[in-house]
Design a protein around this motif. Structure first.
Motif, PDB file in Angstrom:
ATOM      1  N   PRO A 183       0.811  -1.220   0.000  1.00 17.12           N
ATOM      2  CA  PRO A 183       0.000   0.000   0.000  1.00 17.12           C
ATOM      3  C   PRO A 183       0.843   1.267   0.000  1.00 17.12           C
ATOM      4  O   PRO A 183       0.427   2.292  -0.531  1.00 17.12           O
ATOM      5  CB  PRO A 183      -0.801  -0.092   1.302  1.00 17.12           C
ATOM      6  N   LEU A 184       2.044   1.183   0.550  1.00 17.27           N
ATOM      7  CA  LEU A 184       2.887   2.381   0.607  1.00 17.27           C
ATOM      8  C   LEU A 184       3.232   2.872  -0.796  1.00 17.27           C
ATOM      9  O   LEU A 184       3.347   4.061  -1.038  1.00 17.27           O
ATOM     10  CB  LEU A 184       4.170   2.110   1.406  1.00 17.27           C
ATOM     11  N   ILE A 241      -1.013  12.869   4.245  1.00 16.94           N
ATOM     12  CA  ILE A 241      -1.450  11.499   4.444  1.00 16.94           C
ATOM     13  C   ILE A 241      -1.539  11.197   5.934  1.00 16.94           C
ATOM     14  O   ILE A 241      -0.602  11.454   6.682  1.00 16.94           O
ATOM     15  CB  ILE A 241      -0.485  10.513   3.755  1.00 16.94           C
ATOM     16  N   VAL A 242      -2.683  10.699   6.334  1.00 13.34           N
ATOM     17  CA  VAL A 242      -2.878  10.343   7.725  1.00 13.34           C
ATOM     18  C   VAL A 242      -3.229   8.868   7.815  1.00 13.34           C
ATOM     19  O   VAL A 242      -4.135   8.408   7.127  1.00 13.34           O
ATOM     20  CB  VAL A 242      -4.049  11.146   8.332  1.00 13.34           C
ATOM     21  N   ALA A 243      -2.510   8.159   8.638  1.00 14.14           N
ATOM     22  CA  ALA A 243      -2.810   6.741   8.797  1.00 14.14           C
ATOM     23  C   ALA A 243      -3.874   6.567   9.871  1.00 14.14           C
ATOM     24  O   ALA A 243      -3.858   7.265  10.888  1.00 14.14           O
ATOM     25  CB  ALA A 243      -1.553   5.994   9.177  1.00 14.14           C
ATOM     26  N   GLY A 292       2.943  18.936  14.445  1.00 11.18           N
ATOM     27  CA  GLY A 292       2.414  17.774  15.149  1.00 11.18           C
ATOM     28  C   GLY A 292       1.590  18.180  16.354  1.00 11.18           C
ATOM     29  O   GLY A 292       1.243  17.358  17.197  1.00 11.18           O
ATOM     30  N   ARG A 305       1.283  10.756  -4.184  1.00 10.16           N
ATOM     31  CA  ARG A 305       2.134  11.919  -3.962  1.00 10.16           C
ATOM     32  C   ARG A 305       2.599  12.531  -5.270  1.00 10.16           C
ATOM     33  O   ARG A 305       2.788  13.722  -5.374  1.00 10.16           O
ATOM     34  CB  ARG A 305       3.384  11.504  -3.171  1.00 10.16           C
ATOM     35  N   TRP A 357      -6.077   4.719   5.416  1.00 11.42           N
ATOM     36  CA  TRP A 357      -5.527   6.063   5.273  1.00 11.42           C
ATOM     37  C   TRP A 357      -6.585   7.068   4.862  1.00 11.42           C
ATOM     38  O   TRP A 357      -7.556   6.730   4.192  1.00 11.42           O
ATOM     39  CB  TRP A 357      -4.411   6.077   4.226  1.00 11.42           C
ATOM     40  N   LEU A 364       0.470   4.948  -2.049  1.00 15.35           N
ATOM     41  CA  LEU A 364       0.510   6.291  -1.466  1.00 15.35           C
ATOM     42  C   LEU A 364       1.555   7.150  -2.170  1.00 15.35           C
ATOM     43  O   LEU A 364       1.338   8.328  -2.441  1.00 15.35           O
ATOM     44  CB  LEU A 364       0.825   6.203   0.032  1.00 15.35           C
ATOM     45  N   ASN A 365       2.684   6.531  -2.498  1.00 17.05           N
ATOM     46  CA  ASN A 365       3.716   7.281  -3.210  1.00 17.05           C
ATOM     47  C   ASN A 365       3.227   7.733  -4.570  1.00 17.05           C
ATOM     48  O   ASN A 365       3.548   8.819  -5.025  1.00 17.05           O
ATOM     49  CB  ASN A 365       4.974   6.424  -3.379  1.00 17.05           C
ATOM     50  N   GLN A 420       2.272  10.920  13.002  1.00 12.86           N
ATOM     51  CA  GLN A 420       1.436  11.319  14.124  1.00 12.86           C
ATOM     52  C   GLN A 420       1.014  10.144  15.000  1.00 12.86           C
ATOM     53  O   GLN A 420       0.377  10.330  16.010  1.00 12.86           O
ATOM     54  CB  GLN A 420       0.141  11.960  13.598  1.00 12.86           C
ATOM     55  N   LEU A 425      -0.297  21.190  12.047  1.00 14.83           N
ATOM     56  CA  LEU A 425      -0.165  19.797  11.629  1.00 14.83           C
ATOM     57  C   LEU A 425       1.299  19.422  11.495  1.00 14.83           C
ATOM     58  O   LEU A 425       1.750  18.383  11.956  1.00 14.83           O
ATOM     59  CB  LEU A 425      -0.891  19.595  10.298  1.00 14.83           C
ATOM     60  N   THR A 441      -4.162  -1.113   8.746  1.00 18.97           N
ATOM     61  CA  THR A 441      -4.107   0.327   8.589  1.00 18.97           C
ATOM     62  C   THR A 441      -4.982   0.801   7.438  1.00 18.97           C
ATOM     63  O   THR A 441      -5.099   0.135   6.416  1.00 18.97           O
ATOM     64  CB  THR A 441      -2.649   0.748   8.314  1.00 18.97           C
ATOM     65  N   ALA A 480       3.982   6.460   5.007  1.00 21.30           N
ATOM     66  CA  ALA A 480       2.801   5.773   5.491  1.00 21.30           C
ATOM     67  C   ALA A 480       1.922   6.679   6.341  1.00 21.30           C
ATOM     68  O   ALA A 480       0.867   6.268   6.796  1.00 21.30           O
ATOM     69  CB  ALA A 480       3.217   4.547   6.293  1.00 21.30           C
ATOM     70  N   GLY A 481       2.365   7.912   6.558  1.00 24.16           N
ATOM     71  CA  GLY A 481       1.564   8.825   7.371  1.00 24.16           C
ATOM     72  C   GLY A 481       1.522   8.419   8.826  1.00 24.16           C
ATOM     73  O   GLY A 481       0.541   8.657   9.512  1.00 24.16           O
ATOM     74  N   PHE A 482       2.579   7.789   9.307  1.00 24.66           N
ATOM     75  CA  PHE A 482       2.608   7.311  10.686  1.00 24.66           C
ATOM     76  C   PHE A 482       3.243   8.322  11.640  1.00 24.66           C
ATOM     77  O   PHE A 482       3.369   8.046  12.825  1.00 24.66           O
ATOM     78  CB  PHE A 482       3.387   5.980  10.777  1.00 24.66           C
ATOM     79  N   GLN A 520       3.435  -1.442  11.664  1.00 20.83           N
ATOM     80  CA  GLN A 520       2.295  -1.910  12.468  1.00 20.83           C
ATOM     81  C   GLN A 520       2.778  -2.611  13.735  1.00 20.83           C
ATOM     82  O   GLN A 520       2.223  -2.410  14.811  1.00 20.83           O
ATOM     83  CB  GLN A 520       1.420  -2.863  11.633  1.00 20.83           C
TER      84      GLN A 520
END
Lengths: 707, 112
Positions: free
Chosen positions: A175-176, A190-192, A266, A183, A212, A179-180, B96, A263, A210, B92-94, B59
């Motif tokens: 899945p990563l 991107i929020v997991a 953080g 991008r 997203w 996501l790339n 946070q 954001l 997970t 992966a947006g991890f 994970q």
């Protein structure tokens, strides 16, 4: 750990996609504005690229990527769909095919060709204007394009919810990487979502917990986002939403800067930021206007509709199964054996005379017939894939020869046995090539002759009894019987004083080594075509017929049997010999008594309800010894649109006939199309009625000449 | 690939992970983590040598982090992250992840 990947699934799919691509491109050429078609082309390309990369076909993926990029521009309206684009894309499609072939065979590929295609495609893109400037689109499109780009410049914000299924790792998806890819489309946040992540003890390390939420700011459309997820469509939940632009802009002015800073530091959870940027429903809830439940319900409703849609989609994809054709072949062989065995069972049951056994035998017969019909229907394919291939052939060849030709097809839904379809391709290619090369004239000649400068070739398939007729018709120059005759004499195929009817003259084109084209092109005219065509059509137990009007055009008709393996036959007896006549040709059976023969004064004709019907005595024809019974039977059949009788001693009845080809030693006996095994273990010859009639006619004409 | 030792002076367990951490060895990683977690109240990860990383690793680390916090233990990262791991966390947006008010995020200190 070494994982062997089976690439056949990919190559098979890719070949299929390529032929689909070709069809779509040709359609697109006819209607360049059709967005659906453009998307279809793009998707095919995208799938080839994606799965190519997944299965390690890097050369395919890289090359396809270039083509895809240009087509993406066409899809967004940045560049128009021109003939040049289609030509290049077709060439690219061929190149991808050769890459696949090369991967299978290990041969080298033509890299120069690839470079030529790629640079051609690149020159179409607007930011890299071609040096010559010759491909600049016409003025109206040129002025339209900037307007569209301007409209697209306004960035959209998409909220993408992407929740892979738990077992997505099992399909090898990472899945990563998806996501790339997102991008690359634009600015991404991107929020997991890791709420589903269980406690450590319950964690299955190979499950995806997970999901997203991605906020994408980009000028691209929703389709481009969906394309990223194209391979995992069935393995994830995907929800893409275009956030209301006005609201977004308003919100952005006051909150984006702050929100983003928070954001990035953080300090604020992304989901909190989203809440602020987010849909009406949530805002209403916060304002206390509606209850959260109501909003949830509305959202669920939305979801349910989506799910319903998805389910329907999966149901559709599950309705067909891909089976290697040799499995089907062996199934048909088995059914053939079963049919033979069943005939034996019937026979035995009849001899023993046990009533219960006979009932069972009849049941088995019924089932066998059903099984046979089912099996044969599995092997039936529509002929339209074959027809579609010719669109490309006609297009390429006519361009090469400087002719304009339109191919019209009809009856593409007609079904034929797979073996027949497979073997039909080459003969049809020859015939169509001939039509393009010798038949249809160049545009200038056509204009001079008062014809439409655009030539027309019609390819049609029609059912006719147990046969399918395939007709190739052109509106070209037609065949000149006199020319053919002269050529025939020159080639020594006929003698100078032979009298030939027009039809016989036309048949000369099927003689070996016959070619009338004054100039030989690489398309046709080497004199090896048409005799091969006739042989292969006859190999399929079919026949070929030519009709032509000088100056108007030529029609070539192929008559092909629906199937090659099992037919319904009529079993007949002469003395102790069994024969099978194809039941589809049989019209009726009448008696022939000695009196009838006397009345006809020795001529082989009989009066059936006022019609005079000629007949052939099988006993005489095959010189079977013995005396004919007092009353014989005439099986009246339709042969070449005429009614002809075949005289036999006895009609046994209907017979499911499994066709076995005759061994090499009997190949010359052309009056038989094969043999079949009977229930008692004996052999019956299957009569080829058309050929038999032809031989008898020829012999009689010869006798007349001698007299 | 996984190396565990007790830093007796600090009474901290240190688990060093290196090489490829992908789905192919996810089960082994979980087992190694599990043992390290049982043996130490405070667990420190050394992730400077990690090469390829995929979602399964993230994970596992996140779940371990949460579970330890819940049980009153701690999981921290010593030193810096390897570039590959750093990229993966970001991709992966991890970043946070676990960074709620009650608990501090696992990656928080090491991503800047």
């Amino acid at each position: 750990m070494n994982v062997e990947i089976d690439t056949s699934a990919f190559t098979e799919e890719a070949y299929e996609l390529l032929s689909e691509l070709e069809d779509s491109l040709l359609e697109l050429e006819a209607s360049p504005q059709d967005q659906d078609l453009i998307s279809r082309v793009f998707r095919a390309m995208h799938t080839i690229k994606g799965s190519g990369a997944m299965f390690g076909f890097d050369a395919v993926a890289e090359f396809t990527h270039e083509v895809e990029t240009v087509f993406d521009m066409a899809r967004n309206g940045t560049i128009p769909v021109t003939k040049q684009l289609i030509d290049l894309t077709l060439a690219a499609r061929d190149h991808i095919r050769s890459l696949l072939d090369a991967a299978a065979s290990g041969d080298a590929v033509d890299q120069a060709n690839a470079n030529r295609i790629i640079s051609g495609l690149r020159s179409l893109s607007p930011d890299k204007k071609p040096a010559g400037g010759s491909t600049t689109p016409a003025a109206p499109t040129g002025s339209k394009a900037p307007a569209q780009t301007a409209a697209a410049k306004e960035p959209n914000i998409f909220r993408i919810r992407f929740t892979p299924n738990q077992d997505i790792f099992g399909t090898g998806t990472n899945p990563l990487l998806l996501l790339n890819e997102l991008r690359e489309l634009g600015e991404c946040r991107i929020v997991a979502h890791t709420e589903k992540l269980p406690d450590f003890d319950d964690l299955d390390p190979e499950v995806c917990y997970t999901g997203w939420e991605i906020f994408l700011t980009s000028e691209i459309g929703e389709n481009a986002i969906r394309d990223v997820f194209i391979f995992v469509e069935d393995e994830c939940e995907l929800n893409i939403r275009l956030l209301d632009r006005d609201q977004v802009i308003r919100d952005r002015e006051e909150s984006k800067k702050l929100g983003q800073i928070l954001l990035e530091r953080g300090d604020v959870n992304a989901s909190e930021l989203e809440r602020a940027l987010m849909p009406l429903g949530d805002r209403l809830v916060q304002a206390g206007v509606v209850s959260p439940d109501k909003v949830r319900a509305a959202l669920t409703e939305q979801q349910v509709i989506q799910e319903k849609h998805d389910k329907k989609k999966t149901a559709e994809t599950a309705t067909s199964v891909r089976v290697p054709s040799d499995k089907l072949d062996s199934l048909v062989d088995l059914v053939g054996e079963l049919v033979t065995m069943q005939a034996r069972l019937n026979q035995t049951a009849g001899t023993i005379g046990d009533h219960t056994l006979q009932l069972i035998a009849e049941e088995v017969e019924r089932l066998t017939a059903e099984l046979r019909d089912n099996t044969m229907s599995i092997r039936m394919l529509t002929i339209d894939t074959t027809f579609n291939k010719f669109k490309r052939l006609v297009r390429d060849l006519s361009t090469e020869l400087g002719k304009e030709i339109e191919l019209i097809t009809s009856g593409g839904e007609t079904e034929l046995d797979k073996t027949v379809i497979d073997q039909l391709n080459d003969p049809l290619v020859h015939i169509i090539r001939n039509s393009i090369d010798h038949g249809v004239e160049g545009p200038d000649v056509r204009r001079a002759r008062g014809k439409n400068p655009v030539g027309k070739i019609t390819l049609a398939a029609i059912h006719s009894g147990a046969n399918v007729l395939i007709r190739v018709e052109d509106d070209g120059a037609g065949l000149d019987a006199n020319k053919l005759r002269a050529k025939g004499i020159e080639k020594g195929l006929i003698s100078a004083d032979d009298e030939l009817s027009e039809k016989e003259a036309f048949q000369l084109i099927f003689a070996a080594g016959f070619s009338t084209a004054a100039k030989i092109t690489n398309v046709s005219g080497r004199g090896v075509g048409m005799d091969v065509v006739r042989r292969s059509i006859e190999g399929l137990r079919g026949s070929i017929d030519v009709n032509s009007t000088l100056g108007k055009g030529t029609t070539i008709t192929l008559k092909l049997p629906l199937t090659l393996a099992i037919i319904e036959g009529l079993l007949v007896m002469v003395e102790n010999e069994y024969f099978v006549l194809p039941l589809a040709a049989v019209e009726e059976c009448v008696e022939l008594s000695r009196d009838d023969v006397k009345k006809a004064h020795g001529r082989h004709v009989i009066n059936v309800r006022g019609d005079i019907i000629p007949y052939i005595r099988i006993r005489d024809r095959f010189e079977i010894e013995g005396n004919a019974p007092e009353i014989e039977q005439i099986v009246i059949s339709e042969v070449d649109e005429k009614r002809i009788g075949f005289v036999v001693d006895k009609v046994v009845g209907q017979h499911q006939t499994v066709i076995k080809t005759l061994g090499k030693n009997f190949q010359h006996s052309e009056e038989f199309s094969g043999a079949t095994i009977l229930g008692n273990g004996g052999v019956a010859l299957i009569l080829d009625l058309t050929k038999m009639v032809r031989y008898v006619e020829e012999e009689e004409l010869h006798e007349l000449e001698v007299q | 690939m996984f190396h565990f030792n007790m830093d007796a002076a600090r009474s901290v367990g240190v688990l060093s992970l290196n090489g490829d951490l992908t789905i192919r060895n996810a089960a082994e990683l979980k087992e190694a983590m599990s043992q390290a977690m049982d043996q130490s109240k405070q667990l420190e990860l050394n992730l400077t040598e990690v090469e390829r990383v995929d979602l399964t690793t993230l994970q596992i680390l996140c779940s371990a982090h949460r579970t330890l916090l819940k049980n009153g233990k701690t999981l921290t990262i010593a030193g810096t992250l390897s570039p590959a791991l750093r990229d993966a966390v970001q991709q992966a947006g991890f970043v946070q992840c676990g960074g709620d008010k009650e608990t501090s995020g696992l990656w928080k200190g090491v991503m800047n």
